[in-house]
Each structure stands twice: as C-alpha cells, then as structure tokens.
Write a protein that holds these residues in place. Structure first.
Motif, PDB file in Angstrom:
ATOM      1  N   THR A 181       0.865  -1.184   0.000  1.00  0.00           N
ATOM      2  CA  THR A 181       0.000   0.000   0.000  1.00  0.00           C
ATOM      3  C   THR A 181       0.901   1.232   0.000  1.00  0.00           C
ATOM      4  O   THR A 181       1.642   1.473   0.968  1.00  0.00           O
ATOM      5  CB  THR A 181      -0.901   0.016   1.240  1.00  0.00           C
ATOM      6  OG1 THR A 181      -1.694  -1.183   1.268  1.00  0.00           O
ATOM      7  CG2 THR A 181      -1.809   1.227   1.222  1.00  0.00           C
ATOM      8  N   LEU A 182       0.842   2.001  -1.093  1.00  0.00           N
ATOM      9  CA  LEU A 182       1.707   3.177  -1.248  1.00  0.00           C
ATOM     10  C   LEU A 182       0.912   4.422  -0.883  1.00  0.00           C
ATOM     11  O   LEU A 182      -0.124   4.710  -1.488  1.00  0.00           O
ATOM     12  CB  LEU A 182       2.233   3.269  -2.686  1.00  0.00           C
ATOM     13  CG  LEU A 182       2.941   2.004  -3.216  1.00  0.00           C
ATOM     14  CD1 LEU A 182       3.475   2.231  -4.625  1.00  0.00           C
ATOM     15  CD2 LEU A 182       4.068   1.573  -2.272  1.00  0.00           C
ATOM     16  N   LEU A 183       1.409   5.144   0.118  1.00  0.00           N
ATOM     17  CA  LEU A 183       0.660   6.254   0.699  1.00  0.00           C
ATOM     18  C   LEU A 183       1.343   7.597   0.417  1.00  0.00           C
ATOM     19  O   LEU A 183       2.579   7.702   0.485  1.00  0.00           O
ATOM     20  CB  LEU A 183       0.527   6.050   2.210  1.00  0.00           C
ATOM     21  CG  LEU A 183      -0.155   4.724   2.613  1.00  0.00           C
ATOM     22  CD1 LEU A 183       0.018   4.464   4.104  1.00  0.00           C
ATOM     23  CD2 LEU A 183      -1.634   4.765   2.250  1.00  0.00           C
ATOM     24  N   PRO A 184       0.541   8.650   0.151  1.00  0.00           N
ATOM     25  CA  PRO A 184       1.108   9.957  -0.233  1.00  0.00           C
ATOM     26  C   PRO A 184       1.472  10.833   0.966  1.00  0.00           C
ATOM     27  O   PRO A 184       1.085  12.003   1.027  1.00  0.00           O
ATOM     28  CB  PRO A 184      -0.029  10.584  -1.041  1.00  0.00           C
ATOM     29  CG  PRO A 184      -1.266  10.060  -0.393  1.00  0.00           C
ATOM     30  CD  PRO A 184      -0.932   8.649   0.045  1.00  0.00           C
ATOM     31  N   PHE A 185       2.221  10.272   1.919  1.00  0.00           N
ATOM     32  CA  PHE A 185       2.635  11.049   3.086  1.00  0.00           C
ATOM     33  C   PHE A 185       4.098  11.444   2.933  1.00  0.00           C
ATOM     34  O   PHE A 185       4.896  10.751   2.312  1.00  0.00           O
ATOM     35  CB  PHE A 185       2.444  10.247   4.377  1.00  0.00           C
ATOM     36  CG  PHE A 185       1.043   9.742   4.581  1.00  0.00           C
ATOM     37  CD1 PHE A 185      -0.046  10.554   4.293  1.00  0.00           C
ATOM     38  CD2 PHE A 185       0.808   8.458   5.064  1.00  0.00           C
ATOM     39  CE1 PHE A 185      -1.339  10.098   4.480  1.00  0.00           C
ATOM     40  CE2 PHE A 185      -0.484   7.992   5.247  1.00  0.00           C
ATOM     41  CZ  PHE A 185      -1.559   8.816   4.951  1.00  0.00           C
ATOM     42  N   ASP A 186       4.444  12.571   3.549  1.00  0.00           N
ATOM     43  CA  ASP A 186       5.811  13.076   3.443  1.00  0.00           C
ATOM     44  C   ASP A 186       6.169  13.817   4.720  1.00  0.00           C
ATOM     45  O   ASP A 186       5.284  14.246   5.470  1.00  0.00           O
ATOM     46  CB  ASP A 186       5.931  14.022   2.244  1.00  0.00           C
ATOM     47  CG  ASP A 186       7.373  14.205   1.801  1.00  0.00           C
ATOM     48  OD1 ASP A 186       8.272  13.691   2.462  1.00  0.00           O
ATOM     49  OD2 ASP A 186       7.581  14.890   0.769  1.00  0.00           O
ATOM     50  N   GLY A 187       7.471  13.940   4.977  1.00  0.00           N
ATOM     51  CA  GLY A 187       7.954  14.769   6.061  1.00  0.00           C
ATOM     52  C   GLY A 187       7.368  14.440   7.416  1.00  0.00           C
ATOM     53  O   GLY A 187       7.355  13.292   7.871  1.00  0.00           O
TER      54      GLY A 187
END
Length: 446
Positions: A181-187
C-alpha cells in the motif's frame, strides 16, 4: 554644345558654404556616435535585476532553510530573493519549465526529470546531497524488496521523494496497485504515522530527512534505518545516485545513533536556473552557495559543495567561468551595483571604440571630398568652355563664352573656402585666367 549659363553656373548660398561643410562633418560624427550607442545598448547584456524568484520546497524540509539562507546573503548586495514554497523538486522543475511561472531558479534533486525536456535549463552546480533514507518498523531487513505487502509512505504528489521512491520500489518489484500500500505522506506526517505504528515504512530524502526528524524517530528501538547493502548496484542502475555513508554515532555521539554505519544512496540537489539568468546574479548565487554549503557536514567534506560536476543539467557557461576563475576584478573590489555599472560602461565603450574610431578616419576624407567637389564643379565648366573655344567659333559665340567665363570668375571669387584649401582655390582662379587668355588669343607666359 556647351551647357546653358544656368546649368554651368548654378547659384550657391556662398555666405554659408563653410558653415554647411562643418555642420555636415560634425553632424555625421554625432549621427555615427548615436547609432553606435544604440547598437551597443541593444546588444549589450542588460543590468542585473534587483529581484529574482526561487522555488524552494516545503517549510519542513531542507530546501526551505537553504533558500532563505541565500536570500539573506543576496540582500547584502541589494538583491531581493523571493522564496516560494513548493511540494518539492518535481513542482520546482515544472515551474522552471512553465514560461507563465515567474520563477528564475529552483532547487532540484536528481532523478525527478524523467520524461521532461530540460534542455532549456542550466545548472549553477550541485549544492548538497539529498540522501534517500528508508525508516521502517519491525524486524531488521536487508533489501527494499522485503517491504512488499507493507504500508509505505512514498511522499506527496509533486515531491522528488515520491518520484525516486516509485523508481526504487519498481526496481524491486513493488508497484502501485500491488501487494504493498503506497501512501502519499511526506515529512512530518510520515514521521508521525510511523511513530504511531500506522504505517510500516517511510521514504525520506533531502528536503524531508532532517537531522532532528531522523534523531527523533531513531530513538524508538522499534524504528530502524534501512542499510542499503546493494548501494553499489543502485548507483549503476540509476546514474543520478551516489553512494554515501551515515557513520555510527553521527546523529548523536552520546547515545550512538545510529549504532552502526548505514550505507545510503543519494541524488545531488542542483541549483537549476533558466538560461536568461544574469551572469552577475549567477556569480552571487554561487558565492552564496559556497557560504551556505561549503562547510563540512554529516555527509560531506569541507569545500565539496558547490560542485560544477555535470549531472542531468548542463553547467552554464557563467557558472563554469566562475568555478575556474571566480568573480572578475570589478566585482571583487567594488560594491555589487557599482561594479555592475562600471562593467556595463566598459562593455559599452569598447565596442564604441572599435566602431567609432575607424569611422572617424573616413570622415575627414569625406569632408575633403565635399570641399574639393565645389572646386571641381567649376573645372568641369572651364573644360567645356576651353574645348568649345578650340573649335572654329564666330565672334558672337566667342563673346558668349567670355560672358560665361565672367560669370564663372565672379562666382569663384565669391566662394567661401576653409583656409586649409586656399591653395586649391587660388589655383582655380589661376586656371580661370588661363582659359580667359585662350579665349582672347593671348599666350600665357611659361
């Protein structure tokens, strides 16, 4: 047949002849000078702008403080650097490539330009590493492929982190829509979810992998940093990557974080600009980059950055010149705006001298020709009278020729000539007398 009297002896405004000659001469000089100035101004580089715009990155990344450090340094020389926040390298690159965006330069990490035509852009050099750091929870793993089936934060849309993460995962058989599951979270969001156990792994890199964030996460014994034991293979498969090491204890010597050397892979961040960046501004930016990034750090040696090594973007000619020889004499010894003014003045004067002074050598010759042409016109009429006199002419025709010659002599006597040409003037009068003697049948003494 000789020309009529009106044709042979046109009336000139004799009282103003000399004045007109000088007006013609100096007018030509003024016109030539103005034309030269206009051409040089049109061709010469414009003055450096007082305001430029850089697209940086998110406020919680490493790009943002770097750009603001540049801003403070450029302010010393009166240049305002406007710093725009962004989602990261990919958005920065799109801004540079979009002519509607008023952006002059940006911080761009390697590996994000895939599929984009960046031939119009230029680099001022690489300024720092942007290491790929993969932090994960659970038992120790040795390869990225072991993350298959996990919940992985790969970075927000538009970030360089996301682009590189997708490339690296794909090379390990992990793709969107698969078991992972690839999630668009960063930092900070990725760090928060990883610390809370809501995700299994997260990709961080230059603009998000800050020292404080990594130190905070690695204090948790359940969070580990992936050791890229295959780092050499990655640098072969992805030429924009470099192999670097995070030494044991470099984040915290007292608590020995990390507990062992971690092998990392890292693209370099480049200062990328549009091709119309002014050379003087280019020099200021590289000088600022030397001040900000030239010191030793966690991942670099002293003086390693900025570096003119060419990667994905061509090094600009101005940057290459700066790395070879530094700033020129004027910019080293004068305030920036004064040096800019003097530099432009010199650039203006040199072409003017090249064009203007050879032209000045031609103008005196043209002036001489103009003055002498007034004398030569009368010679044409004298020759015509003399040739007709050599023919068999009647007394009536001879009287007409004498009257024509009287008119010529009267007009010649009224000529206003510069003193430098008095010899030609008196020779003309002498020749008028010679032709008169031929008409009267007298022989001129030898």
């Amino acid at each position: 047949m000789i020309l009529s009297r009106q044709q042979r002896a046109p009336q000139f405004p004799h009282a103003y002849s000399v004045w007109r000659d000088h007006a013609w001469f100096w007018g030509a000089i003024v016109f030539l000078g103005m034309l030269t100035i206009l051409l040089v101004v049109w061709l010469v580089e414009p003055a450096p702008p007082k305001t430029i715009v850089i697209s940086a990155g998110p406020a919680d990344g490493s790009f943002w403080p770097a750009a603001n450090a540049y801003r403070k340094i450029l302010a010393r020389d009166g240049v305002t650097l406007k710093v725009l926040p962004s989602d990261g390298s990919l958005q920065n690159l799109h801004r540079l490539l979009d002519p509607k965006q008023h952006v002059d330069l940006a911080l761009v990490q390697g590996g994000v330009a895939q599929g984009l035509d960046t031939s119009s852009l230029m680099s001022l050099g690489s300024v720092f590493y942007a290491p790929i750091v993969v932090l994960y929870r659970g038992g120790e793993i040795a390869r990225l492929s072991q993350l298959n089936g996990k919940r992985i934060a790969i970075g927000r849309e538009g970030s360089g982190t996301r682009v590189i993460a997708l490339n690296l995962l794909k090379a390990n058989g992990i793709v969107a829509g698969g078991a992972a599951t690839l999630l668009p979270f960063d930092g900070q969001e990725s760090a928060r979810q990883l610390a809370a156990g809501q995700i299994d792994a997260a990709f961080f890199n230059g603009d998000s992998a800050t020292r404080g964030l990594m130190l905070r996460l690695l204090q948790d014994p359940n969070v580990l940093a992936l050791n890229f034991t295959q780092a050499a293979a990655y640098t072969r498969l992805f030429p924009y990557l470099n192999q670097i090491d995070l030494p044991a204890g470099v984040l915290d010597l007292g608590r020995n974080i990390p507990p062992a050397t971690v092998h990392l892979i890292s693209p370099m961040v480049e200062l990328v600009a549009r091709p119309n960046l002014h050379p003087a501004i280019s020099d200021l930016l590289i000088e600022a980059a030397q001040e900000v990034h030239g010191m030793p750090g966690l991942l670099q040696r002293s003086g390693e950055f900025p570096s003119p090594i060419e990667h994905e973007y061509r090094i600009s000619e101005d940057a290459a010149r700066y790395y070879r020889s530094g700033k020129n004499f004027l910019y080293r010894n004068l305030p920036f705006w004064m040096a800019s003014l003097v530099d432009r003045t010199l650039v203006l004067l040199i072409p003017m001298a090249v064009l203007f002074f050879p032209a000045l050598r031609v103008l005196p010759a043209l002036y001489r020709w103009r003055v002498r042409s007034r004398i030569y016109r009368w010679y044409g009429l004298l020759i015509a009278i003399e040739r007709e006199a050599l023919e068999h002419v009647t007394d009536e025709e001879r009287d007409r020729l004498v009257k024509d010659l009287d008119h010529i002599e009267e007009s010649v006597n009224q000529l206003k000539m510069p003193l430098a040409y008095a010899d030609a003037f008196y020779v003309l009068r002498e020749h008028v007398g010679f032709v008169r003697s031929r008409l009267s049948g007298e022989q001129r003494p030898a």
